[in-house]
Design an enzyme around this catalytic site. Structure first.
Site, short mmCIF file in Angstrom:
data_model
loop_
_atom_site.label_atom_id
_atom_site.label_comp_id
_atom_site.label_asym_id
_atom_site.label_seq_id
_atom_site.Cartn_x
_atom_site.Cartn_y
_atom_site.Cartn_z
N HIS A 262 0.83 -1.21 0.00
CA HIS A 262 0.00 0.00 0.00
C HIS A 262 0.87 1.26 0.00
CE1 HIS A 262 -3.19 -2.85 1.41
NE2 HIS A 262 -3.91 -2.11 0.57
N ASN A 263 1.52 1.49 -1.13
CA ASN A 263 2.35 2.67 -1.31
C ASN A 263 1.87 3.44 -2.54
OD1 ASN A 263 3.36 1.16 -3.53
ND2 ASN A 263 4.79 0.13 -2.14
N SER A 264 2.62 4.44 -2.97
CA SER A 264 2.13 5.27 -4.08
C SER A 264 2.14 4.52 -5.41
CB SER A 264 2.94 6.56 -4.19
OG SER A 264 4.24 6.32 -4.65
N THR A 265 2.91 3.44 -5.50
CA THR A 265 2.87 2.62 -6.73
C THR A 265 1.52 1.95 -6.86
OG1 THR A 265 5.24 2.24 -6.52
CG2 THR A 265 4.03 0.79 -8.02
N HIS A 266 0.98 1.46 -5.75
CA HIS A 266 -0.37 0.89 -5.77
C HIS A 266 -1.39 1.96 -6.17
CE1 HIS A 266 -4.10 -1.07 -4.66
NE2 HIS A 266 -4.32 -0.17 -3.71
N HIS B 283 -7.12 7.16 -2.76
CA HIS B 283 -7.95 6.16 -2.07
C HIS B 283 -7.23 5.41 -0.95
CE1 HIS B 283 -5.82 3.04 -4.35
NE2 HIS B 283 -6.41 2.15 -3.57
N ASP B 284 -5.89 5.40 -0.92
CA ASP B 284 -5.16 4.73 0.17
C ASP B 284 -4.13 5.65 0.82
OD1 ASP B 284 -6.25 2.21 0.58
OD2 ASP B 284 -5.14 1.28 -1.06
N ASP C 61 -9.11 -1.28 -7.78
CA ASP C 61 -8.36 -1.46 -6.52
C ASP C 61 -7.77 -2.86 -6.40
OD1 ASP C 61 -7.34 -0.75 -4.02
OD2 ASP C 61 -9.17 -1.35 -2.97
N GLN D 129 -3.80 -16.86 -3.16
CA GLN D 129 -4.24 -16.20 -4.38
C GLN D 129 -5.46 -16.89 -4.99
OE1 GLN D 129 -3.12 -13.26 -6.11
NE2 GLN D 129 -2.35 -12.98 -4.04
#
Length: 779
Positions: free
Chosen positions: A509-513, A549-550, A675, A727
């Site tokens: 959950h970083n800016s790449t996501h 959003h995150d 998302d 998964q």
């Protein structure tokens, strides 16, 4: 002459048609710069007439007094200009809403003998209603005021009452249309707009003959109707009307002629209701399907093909009669009375229908319906039930970890979660404009419109700052700056602030996501049916929501924060903790500094609408309502769309999706899919994302054990976890049904192929008992 007596005036009764109104004593405002015989004349005339009178000396005090009292009559001294400009005073009062029903009188000096009498037009243009030639006689002032009361004031009082009539028309459920005597449309109410699919602006002022007619009516029906109503007689009957979409609907119609001045017909009032015929059911469903929540009884709408444990079905219920209470002595009519309420919710109506059906049903069916009622009376209609003890632990842990707000509370737990201190980003020069992006980044961004765009390459070349660069490119492509009326510099500053508040230390959950979700959202917005269903405000809201959003995600789940008693969990009452924080912080960061406030130049109403849309979309990413969002989308969007396609009347355009409620469902579904689109990305990207989310969950489990907190997802132990199994469970439980539904609407064959290929990859690894991301030979 008979002496003038003071009138004893109290509230009086006024009639307008069948309405009976009560009129309070008249209020008069006198605006005179100084006291003289003329102002005294009106003051005493008001006293004699029983009016309530105020007198003011300045334009400012006059306006303040009027806005407080809302006088029916205002008298302004127009004889001299050195004290105040009477016409300017009048215009300032006319600029207020309450003055619409006020009569304003100008007191003017009499014309001298050598001058022609002045025209009254300048006074009328300034907003005055009448002119009073200077006359300080109390009887003259009295007569003027009494004439105004019985003329203009009474008429305005009756007109004010019409607002209540129009309010009633606007809120009634029957469709109503009012036309002139020559059939020009003068009014339609909202129910008429909904029924016919038109906006009133498309109808008002048009002749009925200009609108398309249905070919299902008999040829002479219109002539029959016209012959009847032209004679002043009411006509009732069944009539086919053509909606804007081209569909024909059958209506019960009543047309009433309205007799006006001179005994002539002045208007025709048409009242229309839909006929509840079998042929009309489809159209009624299309008209009313924007309710958005017409299927509370389903836990899942579409099931994954042979991959998910089935939920309870009617056959299994019917075969378990021994588990149900005996029905021999049940009295269903009394149960129906218990559930009969003055104001019924849809679920109450459903329960009443089932109760009624049980009365004459065989015992096995009645028992099955009893089970249905048990389910309907629970509050968690959309939450799946994992009933068996041998349920796959990967599925159980995922559902428990993602769809609950904490499994249990620790007594006396003093732990407070604190977010990581932000690490400063590497010093990469920011572009002055989008055209000054470094060539290596610009070259990568040339491919950003492709679904197979590699976000990890952008992450590497931007030194973990992909969101600013991708955001500049995507927002430019969608004209966001133009829509918000903000500069590119403001947008760039905003993107920097938002990205700086993502934690680069988080594995997932970083800016790449965030950049990945923004990319997916932009891709979905380019699909034909999505584009045709949303307007530009929706697009801008979706892009902003995806970006924020995150923001400030701590790398831990809601369950963790609730169990830890974190500040955020306390602040948001253990409910949608992270999602509430993301939205609140995003707006706090945006508005605190004008340099990055992308909303600073937009109209307040636009801002409110945009803000609400952004909040709604970010909150939709919370997983506790996952099945509710998917089921509402399926029932309000997919099923009617499928019916249209089967009926052959689908042109692949918006097809009724433009209802605000349906736009809401589409936007929620879009950001939800964006998302969690990782399993639908090309295999290499899918594997990388799977490794990152697993690492974040491993880190959470490590910390829970270290802190003595409940371990909400025990399966995510880095020493024992099978990533392929996790998964597979995630795809089976959350992804397949949702993307089946989204694909049915947006048409995404490439994504569905990737999903099938990726699922096959994880199944192959699992079959070989491999717990890692790839086979050892592939690493």
């Amino acid at each position: 002459m008979e002496p003038m007596r003071a009138r004893q005036v109290s509230s009086s009764e006024v009639r307008i048609g069948p309405m009976r109104l009560t009129q309070d004593p008249i209020q008069v405002l006198l605006i005179f710069a100084k006291e003289d015989s003329q102002s005294d004349g009106f003051w005493w005339a008001c006293d004699r007439a029983g009016y309530r009178c105020n007198i003011t000396r300045t334009p400012e005090s006059a306006l303040e007094c009027f806005l407080d009292k809302h006088h029916e009559i205002i008298v302004i001294d127009h004889r001299q200009t050195r004290n105040f400009n009477a016409e300017a005073v009048c215009r300032s009062i006319r600029a207020t809403n309450p003055s619409e029903h006020t009569v304003i009188l100008a007191v003017v000096s009499p014309a001298s003998d050598d001058h022609e009498e002045a025209s009254v037009l300048p006074l009328l243009h300034a907003g005055f209603n009448r002119r009073f030639m200077e006359n300080s006689s109390i009887i003259a002032c009295y007569n003027e005021l009494i004439q105004i009361e019985h003329g203009e004031v009474l008429s305005q009082f009756k007109l004010r009452a019409c607002n209540s009539v129009f309010t009633a028309l606007d809120h009634c459920h029957e469709a109503i249309e009012i036309t002139s005597d020559d059939h020009v449309i003068q009014y339609v109410n909202p129910a008429f707009e909904r029924m016919m699919g038109y906006h009133k602006g498309e109808l008002l002022g048009k002749e009925l003959a200009e609108l398309p007619k249905s070919d299902k009516n008999r040829a002479d029906l219109l002539d029959t109707i016209n012959t009847c109503i032209k004679k002043g007689k009411e006509w009732q009957g069944v009539y086919y009307a053509r909606r804007k979409s081209g569909d024909s609907i059958q209506q019960h119609v009543k047309i009433t002629p309205v007799i006006g001045q001179g005994g002539k017909i002045r208007h025709f009032v048409s009242l229309k209701k839909l006929c509840c015929t079998t042929d009309n059911n489809k159209q009624m469903h299309k008209i009313h399907r924007d309710s958005g929540d017409n299927s509370q009884t389903e836990l899942h709408s579409i099931r994954h093909k042979n991959r998910r444990k089935e939920s309870i079905d009617v056959k299994s219920i019917s075969s378990r009669g021994s588990d149900a209470p005996s029905l021999q002595n049940r009295r269903y009519p009394s149960m129906a009375r218990i559930h009969s309420m003055t104001i019924e919710a849809p679920i109450t109506k459903v329960i009443n229908i089932i109760n009624a059906a049980q009365e004459n049903s065989p015992v096995t069916v009645a028992e099955a319906l009893d089970r249905v009622l048990e389910i309907l009376r629970t509050t968690e209609l959309y939450s799946p039930q994992l009933g068996t003890k041998d349920e796959d632990p990967h599925t159980s842990d995922l559902v428990g970890g993602l769809m609950t707000d904490g499994l249990r509370r620790l007594s006396g737990n003093e732990y407070v979660f604190t977010k990581n201190v932000h690490q400063s980003h590497s010093p990469l020069a920011m572009p002055v404009t989008i055209n000054d992006v470094p060539p290596c980044i610009a070259q990568l961004l040339d491919n950003e419109e492709s679904w197979d765009f590699n976000i990890f390459e952008l992450e590497a070349v931007t030194h973990k700052r992909p969101l600013v660069y991708l955001g500049l490119k995507v927002f430019s492509r969608f004209g966001v700056c133009e829509f918000l009326n903000c500069s590119e510099a403001t947008l760039r500053a905003w993107l920097q602030v938002i990205e700086a508040n993502y934690h680069s230390s988080n594995a997932y959950h970083n800016s790449t996501h965030a950049a990945d979700v923004l990319h997916a959202t932009a891709f979905f917005l380019g699909k034909e049916r999505v584009k045709g269903s949303l307007d530009q405000l929706d697009e801008v809201a979706a892009l902003i929501a995806a970006t924020v959003h995150d923001v400030d995600h701590p790398g831990r789940t809601n369950s963790f924060l609730c169990n830890a008693g974190s500040e955020l969990a306390v602040l948001y009452n253990d409910t949608a903790v992270l999602e509430s924080h993301h939205t609140a912080l995003a707006f706090q960061l945006t508005v605190k500094d004008a340099k990055c406030n992308i909303f600073k130049n937009i109209d307040r109403n636009h801002y409110r609408t945009l803000r609400q849309a952004i909040i709604d979309m970010v909150l939709a990413t919370e997983m506790t309502k996952h099945f509710e969002h998917v089921n509402k989308f399926v029932n309000s969007i997919n099923k009617p769309l499928a019916a249209e396609i089967e009926g052959g009347d689908c042109d692949c355009g918006p097809a009724g999706k433009s209802f605000p409620e349906n736009q809401l469902l589409i936007k929620r579904m879009m950001i939800k899919c964006a998302d969690v689109a990782n399993p639908c990305r090309p295999l290499d990207l899918c594997i990388e994302w799977a490794g990152r989310i697993s690492e974040e969950y491993f880190a959470q489990t490590d910390e829970e054990k270290r802190q003595g907190l409940p371990v909400v997802m025990p399966v995510f132990d880095r020493n024992t976890c099978s990533i392929p199994k996790s998964q597979i469970s995630f795809i089976d439980y959350f992804i397949t049904d949702m993307f089946d539904a989204w694909d049915a609407f947006a048409h995404l064959p490439a994504l569905m192929q990737h999903l099938a290929d990726n699922y096959k990859h994880w199944k192959t690894l699992d079959d070989l008992k491999c717990k890692s991301l790839r086979l050892p030979s592939d690493s």
